[in-house]
Design a protein around this motif. Structure first.
Motif, mmCIF file in Angstrom:
data_model
loop_
_atom_site.group_PDB
_atom_site.id
_atom_site.type_symbol
_atom_site.label_atom_id
_atom_site.label_comp_id
_atom_site.label_asym_id
_atom_site.label_seq_id
_atom_site.Cartn_x
_atom_site.Cartn_y
_atom_site.Cartn_z
ATOM 1 N N CYS A 4 0.854 -1.183 0.000
ATOM 2 C CA CYS A 4 0.000 0.000 0.000
ATOM 3 C C CYS A 4 0.889 1.231 0.000
ATOM 4 C CB CYS A 4 -0.952 0.005 1.194
ATOM 5 S SG CYS A 4 -0.154 0.212 2.793
ATOM 6 N N ILE A 5 0.377 2.296 -0.577
ATOM 7 C CA ILE A 5 1.118 3.553 -0.665
ATOM 8 C C ILE A 5 0.314 4.616 0.062
ATOM 9 C CG2 ILE A 5 2.092 5.293 -2.204
ATOM 10 C CD1 ILE A 5 2.277 3.120 -4.364
ATOM 11 N N LYS A 6 0.947 5.306 0.987
ATOM 12 C CA LYS A 6 0.235 6.331 1.747
ATOM 13 C C LYS A 6 1.137 7.549 1.956
ATOM 14 C CE LYS A 6 1.264 3.568 5.888
ATOM 15 N NZ LYS A 6 0.656 2.825 7.001
ATOM 16 N N PRO A 7 0.524 8.719 2.129
ATOM 17 C CA PRO A 7 1.323 9.936 2.309
ATOM 18 C C PRO A 7 2.067 9.937 3.635
ATOM 19 C CG PRO A 7 -1.011 10.399 2.618
ATOM 20 C CD PRO A 7 -0.924 8.986 2.122
ATOM 21 N N ALA A 8 3.237 10.557 3.610
ATOM 22 C CA ALA A 8 4.027 10.759 4.824
ATOM 23 C C ALA A 8 4.433 12.230 4.849
ATOM 24 C CB ALA A 8 5.245 9.847 4.841
ATOM 25 N N GLY A 9 3.493 13.081 5.239
ATOM 26 C CA GLY A 9 3.727 14.514 5.150
ATOM 27 C C GLY A 9 3.385 15.020 3.763
ATOM 28 N N ASP A 10 3.840 16.249 3.442
ATOM 29 C CA ASP A 10 3.493 16.860 2.156
ATOM 30 C C ASP A 10 4.554 16.658 1.092
ATOM 31 O OD1 ASP A 10 5.464 18.452 3.155
ATOM 32 O OD2 ASP A 10 4.337 20.326 3.067
ATOM 33 N N SER A 11 5.631 15.912 1.424
ATOM 34 C CA SER A 11 6.698 15.746 0.431
ATOM 35 C C SER A 11 7.294 14.337 0.449
ATOM 36 C CB SER A 11 7.808 16.781 0.658
ATOM 37 O OG SER A 11 8.349 16.658 1.964
ATOM 38 N N ALA A 12 6.482 13.362 0.841
ATOM 39 C CA ALA A 12 6.963 11.972 0.843
ATOM 40 C C ALA A 12 5.784 11.012 0.778
ATOM 41 C CB ALA A 12 7.804 11.690 2.091
ATOM 42 N N LEU A 13 6.041 9.870 0.154
ATOM 43 C CA LEU A 13 5.089 8.769 0.146
ATOM 44 C C LEU A 13 5.770 7.556 0.762
ATOM 45 C CD1 LEU A 13 3.456 8.953 -3.421
ATOM 46 C CD2 LEU A 13 2.537 9.809 -1.256
ATOM 47 N N LEU A 14 4.993 6.775 1.504
ATOM 48 C CA LEU A 14 5.509 5.568 2.134
ATOM 49 C C LEU A 14 4.933 4.353 1.428
ATOM 50 C CD1 LEU A 14 7.218 4.486 4.577
ATOM 51 C CD2 LEU A 14 5.046 4.230 5.777
ATOM 52 N N VAL A 15 5.823 3.515 0.891
ATOM 53 C CA VAL A 15 5.391 2.265 0.275
ATOM 54 C C VAL A 15 5.518 1.181 1.338
ATOM 55 C CG1 VAL A 15 5.711 0.639 -1.629
ATOM 56 C CG2 VAL A 15 6.297 3.061 -1.940
ATOM 57 N N GLN A 16 4.390 0.678 1.811
ATOM 58 C CA GLN A 16 4.353 -0.326 2.876
ATOM 59 C C GLN A 16 4.168 -1.701 2.247
ATOM 60 O OE1 GLN A 16 4.389 0.851 6.319
ATOM 61 N NE2 GLN A 16 4.956 -1.270 6.752
ATOM 62 N N LEU A 17 5.170 -2.593 2.448
ATOM 63 C CA LEU A 17 5.118 -3.909 1.834
ATOM 64 C C LEU A 17 4.708 -5.000 2.812
ATOM 65 C CD1 LEU A 17 7.431 -2.181 0.197
ATOM 66 C CD2 LEU A 17 7.751 -4.363 -0.934
ATOM 67 N N GLY A 18 4.526 -4.670 4.065
ATOM 68 C CA GLY A 18 4.138 -5.653 5.065
ATOM 69 C C GLY A 18 4.234 -5.043 6.439
ATOM 70 N N ASN A 19 4.101 -5.880 7.471
ATOM 71 C CA ASN A 19 4.147 -5.357 8.847
ATOM 72 C C ASN A 19 4.927 -6.268 9.780
ATOM 73 O OD1 ASN A 19 2.385 -7.484 8.997
ATOM 74 N ND2 ASN A 19 0.654 -6.310 9.814
ATOM 75 N N LYS A 20 5.938 -6.964 9.235
ATOM 76 C CA LYS A 20 6.774 -7.801 10.090
ATOM 77 C C LYS A 20 8.239 -7.675 9.670
ATOM 78 C CE LYS A 20 6.276 -12.020 7.288
ATOM 79 N NZ LYS A 20 5.909 -13.464 7.307
ATOM 80 N N ILE A 21 9.125 -8.118 10.542
ATOM 81 C CA ILE A 21 10.552 -8.082 10.255
ATOM 82 C C ILE A 21 10.971 -9.448 9.732
ATOM 83 C CG2 ILE A 21 12.864 -7.757 11.227
ATOM 84 C CD1 ILE A 21 11.613 -5.950 13.342
ATOM 85 N N SER A 22 11.405 -9.493 8.483
ATOM 86 C CA SER A 22 11.859 -10.755 7.911
ATOM 87 C C SER A 22 12.825 -10.470 6.772
ATOM 88 C CB SER A 22 10.678 -11.580 7.395
ATOM 89 O OG SER A 22 10.187 -11.046 6.186
ATOM 90 N N PRO A 23 13.821 -11.330 6.555
ATOM 91 C CA PRO A 23 14.757 -11.138 5.440
ATOM 92 C C PRO A 23 14.044 -11.124 4.089
ATOM 93 C CG PRO A 23 15.611 -12.761 6.988
ATOM 94 C CD PRO A 23 14.195 -12.475 7.387
ATOM 95 N N GLU A 24 13.009 -11.956 3.935
ATOM 96 C CA GLU A 24 12.298 -12.045 2.659
ATOM 97 C C GLU A 24 11.588 -10.726 2.329
ATOM 98 O OE1 GLU A 24 13.160 -15.835 4.377
ATOM 99 O OE2 GLU A 24 11.919 -14.212 5.187
ATOM 100 N N LEU A 25 10.922 -10.155 3.327
ATOM 101 C CA LEU A 25 10.207 -8.901 3.109
ATOM 102 C C LEU A 25 11.191 -7.765 2.870
ATOM 103 C CD1 LEU A 25 7.324 -7.928 2.948
ATOM 104 C CD2 LEU A 25 7.377 -7.481 5.396
ATOM 105 N N ASN A 26 12.282 -7.758 3.611
ATOM 106 C CA ASN A 26 13.285 -6.715 3.435
ATOM 107 C C ASN A 26 13.924 -6.793 2.055
ATOM 108 O OD1 ASN A 26 16.444 -5.756 4.169
ATOM 109 N ND2 ASN A 26 14.802 -4.499 4.994
ATOM 110 N N ALA A 27 14.040 -8.008 1.489
ATOM 111 C CA ALA A 27 14.587 -8.168 0.143
ATOM 112 C C ALA A 27 13.692 -7.482 -0.887
ATOM 113 C CB ALA A 27 14.746 -9.644 -0.198
ATOM 114 N N LYS A 28 12.378 -7.509 -0.658
ATOM 115 C CA LYS A 28 11.441 -6.839 -1.566
ATOM 116 C C LYS A 28 11.625 -5.322 -1.475
ATOM 117 C CE LYS A 28 7.963 -10.486 -0.932
ATOM 118 N NZ LYS A 28 8.208 -11.186 -2.195
#
Length: 245
Positions: A4-28
């Motif tokens: 999901c993509i959501k605003p982070a203030g007026d000059s940034a977007l945050l691309v959220q790929l998950g909600n856990k800490i894992s090597p596989e997710l971090n690779a993405k």
């Protein structure tokens, strides 16, 4: 790939790929970051990878958020983890215990291990660098053996020397600059992890790995002198397949 993509203030977007800490997710996260570096979007100023998200900072005078969001959606559809290069391992020499590692004895007693066992367990893995933060170049690492997990200090120190290596819970990291902190300090490296006058300023980057190498106090002083003279060469090598932790 869910995201999901959501605003982070007026000059940034945050691309959220998950909600856990894992090597596989971090690779993405790393794959997306590399893709944006190889195919830059006009108006994007900086990308900041984290555990499972990527912050994309942009100039709102040059790029509309809606336009950037469409670019990011297309990038996510075409991003392939196979396009990222094999990560490297940076070797960090560490002198454990004594004045340089005042909390090693506490960690040893808390975990019911000899100090030598703590050192062996701490220096065994290749640690994945999930992200950099807190202070310039502070690495958040994954892969520490839970047998040496130790709680933070009840009362944080007001001054921790640069190069100090610490443990907090199941995490370990390096203080790149002198700063306050509440981690249990078990050693110190003589090399400069962060130098604002160096290019790049930080020795390592997110998505790569660190490995701690135990050294004696004599070796620490010798390397420290080499660092001052500018003759010390940091060791790095490519990570072998399957050699992550």
């Amino acid at each position: 790939m869910g995201f999901c993509i959501k605003p982070a203030g007026d000059s940034a977007l945050l691309v959220q790929l998950g909600n856990k800490i894992s090597p596989e997710l971090n690779a993405k996260v790393r794959a997306l970051n590399v893709a944006l570096q190889h195919n830059p979007i006009e108006g994007v100023i900086e990308t900041v990878p984290a555990y499972c998200s990527l912050l994309v900072c942009f100039d709102p005078l040059k790029l509309e958020p809606a336009t950037l969001e469409k670019h990011l959606e297309r990038a996510m559809e075409t991003t392939c983890e196979g396009n990222i290069s094999q990560p490297s391992v940076t070797v960090i020499p560490v002198c454990y215990g004594g004045d340089l590692g005042p909390d090693l004895e506490f960690v040893s007693a808390y975990c019911k291990l000899d100090p030598e066992e703590v050192i062996a367990l701490h220096s065994a893995p290749n640690y994945l660098i999930y992200m950099l933060g807190f202070t310039p170049g502070f690495p958040y690492l994954g892969g520490m053996n839970p047998r040496i997990a130790t709680p933070r200090l009840e009362n944080p120190r007001t001054k921790i020397p640069a190069g100090s290596v610490g443990i907090a819970g199941e995490q370990t990291g390096i203080y790149p600059i002198e700063s306050p902190g509440g981690w249990r300090i078990i050693g110190r490296t003589p090399i400069e992890v962060y130098d604002p006058f160096r290019d790049p300023p930080v020795l390592f980057s997110a998505g790569n790995y660190l490995r701690f190498q135990p050294i004696t106090l004599g070796e620490y002083k010798r390397i420290e002198m080499q660092v001052k003279l500018g003759t010390y060469e940091v060791q790095t090598y490519q990570l072998e397949e399957g050699g992550q932790f």
